[in-house]
Enzyme design. Structure first.
Site, PDB file in Angstrom:
ATOM      1  N   ARG A 117       0.936  -1.068  -0.026  1.00  0.00           N
ATOM      2  CA  ARG A 117      -0.039   0.310  -0.038  1.00  0.00           C
ATOM      3  C   ARG A 117       1.041   1.137  -0.148  1.00  0.00           C
ATOM      4  NH1 ARG A 117       2.386   2.199   3.548  1.00  0.00           N
ATOM      5  NH2 ARG A 117       0.832   3.786   3.399  1.00  0.00           N
ATOM      6  N   GLY A 118       0.022   2.461  -0.130  1.00  0.00           N
ATOM      7  CA  GLY A 118       1.070   3.631  -0.474  1.00  0.00           C
ATOM      8  C   GLY A 118       1.051   3.855  -2.074  1.00  0.00           C
ATOM      9  N   ALA A 119       0.822   5.042  -2.412  1.00  0.00           N
ATOM     10  CA  ALA A 119       0.651   5.174  -3.524  1.00  0.00           C
ATOM     11  C   ALA A 119       1.662   4.921  -4.383  1.00  0.00           C
ATOM     12  CB  ALA A 119       0.266   7.035  -3.864  1.00  0.00           C
ATOM     13  N   ARG A 177      -7.583  -0.399  -6.724  1.00  0.00           N
ATOM     14  CA  ARG A 177      -7.857   0.786  -5.568  1.00  0.00           C
ATOM     15  C   ARG A 177      -8.209   1.911  -6.719  1.00  0.00           C
ATOM     16  NH1 ARG A 177      -4.163   1.266  -0.527  1.00  0.00           N
ATOM     17  NH2 ARG A 177      -6.093   2.080   0.306  1.00  0.00           N
ATOM     18  N   GLN A 213      -1.552   2.543   9.804  1.00  0.00           N
ATOM     19  CA  GLN A 213      -0.637   2.749   9.192  1.00  0.00           C
ATOM     20  C   GLN A 213       0.513   3.519  10.022  1.00  0.00           C
ATOM     21  OE1 GLN A 213      -3.442   3.466   7.903  1.00  0.00           O
ATOM     22  NE2 GLN A 213      -3.542   2.806   5.573  1.00  0.00           N
ATOM     23  N   ASP A 273      -1.911  10.884  -2.322  1.00  0.00           N
ATOM     24  CA  ASP A 273      -2.414   9.742  -3.232  1.00  0.00           C
ATOM     25  C   ASP A 273      -2.655  10.405  -4.467  1.00  0.00           C
ATOM     26  OD1 ASP A 273      -2.874   9.006  -0.471  1.00  0.00           O
ATOM     27  OD2 ASP A 273      -2.789   7.126  -1.857  1.00  0.00           O
ATOM     28  N   LYS A 299      -4.644  10.316   2.894  1.00  0.00           N
ATOM     29  CA  LYS A 299      -5.319   9.732   4.151  1.00  0.00           C
ATOM     30  C   LYS A 299      -6.089  10.265   4.735  1.00  0.00           C
ATOM     31  CE  LYS A 299      -4.966   5.846   4.515  1.00  0.00           C
ATOM     32  NZ  LYS A 299      -5.923   5.032   3.788  1.00  0.00           N
TER      33      LYS A 299
END
Ligand code: MRU
Length: 360
Positions: A46-48, A88, A195, A236, A247
């Site tokens: 995860r994480g852009a 996503r 996170q 993002d 987020k």
């Protein structure tokens, strides 16, 4: 810190399983693009920027998996793989990477084996560029960070959210290095997926960076008590208007920062900018209500309660002091400044096409 995502010599991809951190450091190794798609969907990665790099490697795996006999057959398989990997909706890096891989495939001549080779190379290049972009973000941000600063962040925009180093991670690490460790971090835990608590705290403490964990609800108090000097958050998606999608909780932090006159900085690479979408059109991922109803698998509320669980929020540009990018710093961002930095230079490397809408 280790690399979050790696292409291995035997044409497999290795990812750190982020759902297990910080208690267990375990890797996922796969040769199948569907496994990468599941890893993105279930937030094992995860994480852009990290999901962009993982998706690019997923496309390279798909190209190998296809055993296509013609370019047309390969393209058809890759278009299907892009749809599978696009799991996503909010981080633009994902569609950006899928689009870039498809563009390379479409523009390539030669037999399918040669195109496959080119796609593997392109996926490795995307990962390598990500590392370099993060470093440049950290370098451009350094003059804004002073020795002794305490930085407030949210979620994880560190090594684990990128291929290596991180966006906010680079800002923190380069300042830590430059000022002999005289940098402190306040990490917001980031409900509901934690996170901040699970990932940011883990990776900063691995690097011996002075880190304090707070709950999201404590941010205003921490600001009022004068405990932090600036906020640095990831993104993002950043629109040409300067709206920052990040987020959930970021917008609240930006409002509190403005009230307390604390600079609010955003750190993001070129691949996070979306020049096509308006703030109204951005799709904010709405996640399963059980992420909020449950903690560690156990209900902490009435199981039938209604839940609203948007994964991200939108911070308007007037709350943003500056955006640290790999191409320079945009202070008080607006459309003119953003397009001034990116407008002309975006043609070239990616064929003049702006980041994708994700239509395959
Ligand atoms: O839902 P996540 O964990 O993928 O959300 C991640 C974030 O919001 C990060 O701040 C963002 O992707 C920037 S990562 C450099």
């Amino acid at each position: 810190m280790f690399r979050t995502i790696e292409w291995l010599d035997d044409n497999s991809v290795r990812l750190v399983d982020q759902t297990k951190l910080p208690l267990v450091v375990e890797h996922i190794v796969t040769r199948r693009h569907e496994r990468i798609a599941r890893a993105i969907k279930d937030m094992e990665v995860r994480g852009a920027p990290a999901i962009g790099a993982a998706a690019a490697m997923g496309m390279a795996l798909a190209a190998i998996e296809s055993h296509a006999k013609s370019k047309e057959e390969l393209l058809q398989f890759l278009e299907g793989a892009a749809r599978t990997l696009n799991t996503r909706p909010t981080a633009v890096n994902l569609t950006w990477a899928l689009d870039r891989m498809l563009r390379v495939a479409r523009a390539s001549s030669g037999n399918p084996d040669e195109i496959v080779e080119r796609l593997v190379k392109e996926a490795k290049t995307i990962a390598e560029e990500d590392v370099q972009m993060c470093r440049r973000i950290g370098e451009f941000a350094l003059p804004y960070m002073k020795p002794g600063y305490t930085i407030q962040t949210i979620c994880n925009a560190g090594s684990l959210a990128t291929v290596h180093l991180g966006t906010v991670g680079a800002v923190i690490r380069l300042a830590h290095e430059a000022y002999d460790g005289a940098i402190r971090v306040y990490a917001a835990e980031t409900r509901p997926r934690q996170q901040g608590a699970r990932l940011t705290v883990f990776e900063l403490m691995e690097d011996n960076i002075d880190t304090t964990l707070i709950t999201d609800g404590m941010i205003g108090t921490v600001f009022r008590e004068g405990r932090v000097d600036c906020c640095v958050v990831g993104a993002d998606r950043i629109l040409k208007t300067g709206h920052v999608i990040n987020k959930i909780g970021t917008y609240t932090m930006a409002i509190a920062a403005r009230y307390h006159n604390i600079p609010f900085y955003v750190a993001a690479p070129t691949s996070t900018f979306d020049f096509k979408t308006s703030p109204e059109e951005v799709v904010i991922e709405e996640r399963d209500g059980d992420e909020i109803r449950k903690i560690n698998g156990e209900y902490v509320t009435v199981p039938t309660v209604k839940v609203y669980n948007p994964g991200f929020d939108i911070t308007p540009p007037d709350l943003v002091t500056a955006i640290f990018t790999d191409r320079g710093v945009i202070e008080r961002p607006d459309e003119e400044k953003i397009m001034g930095l990116f407008g002309t230079r975006l043609s070239g490397r990616w064929g003049g096409r702006l980041p994708a809408t994700g239509q395959y």
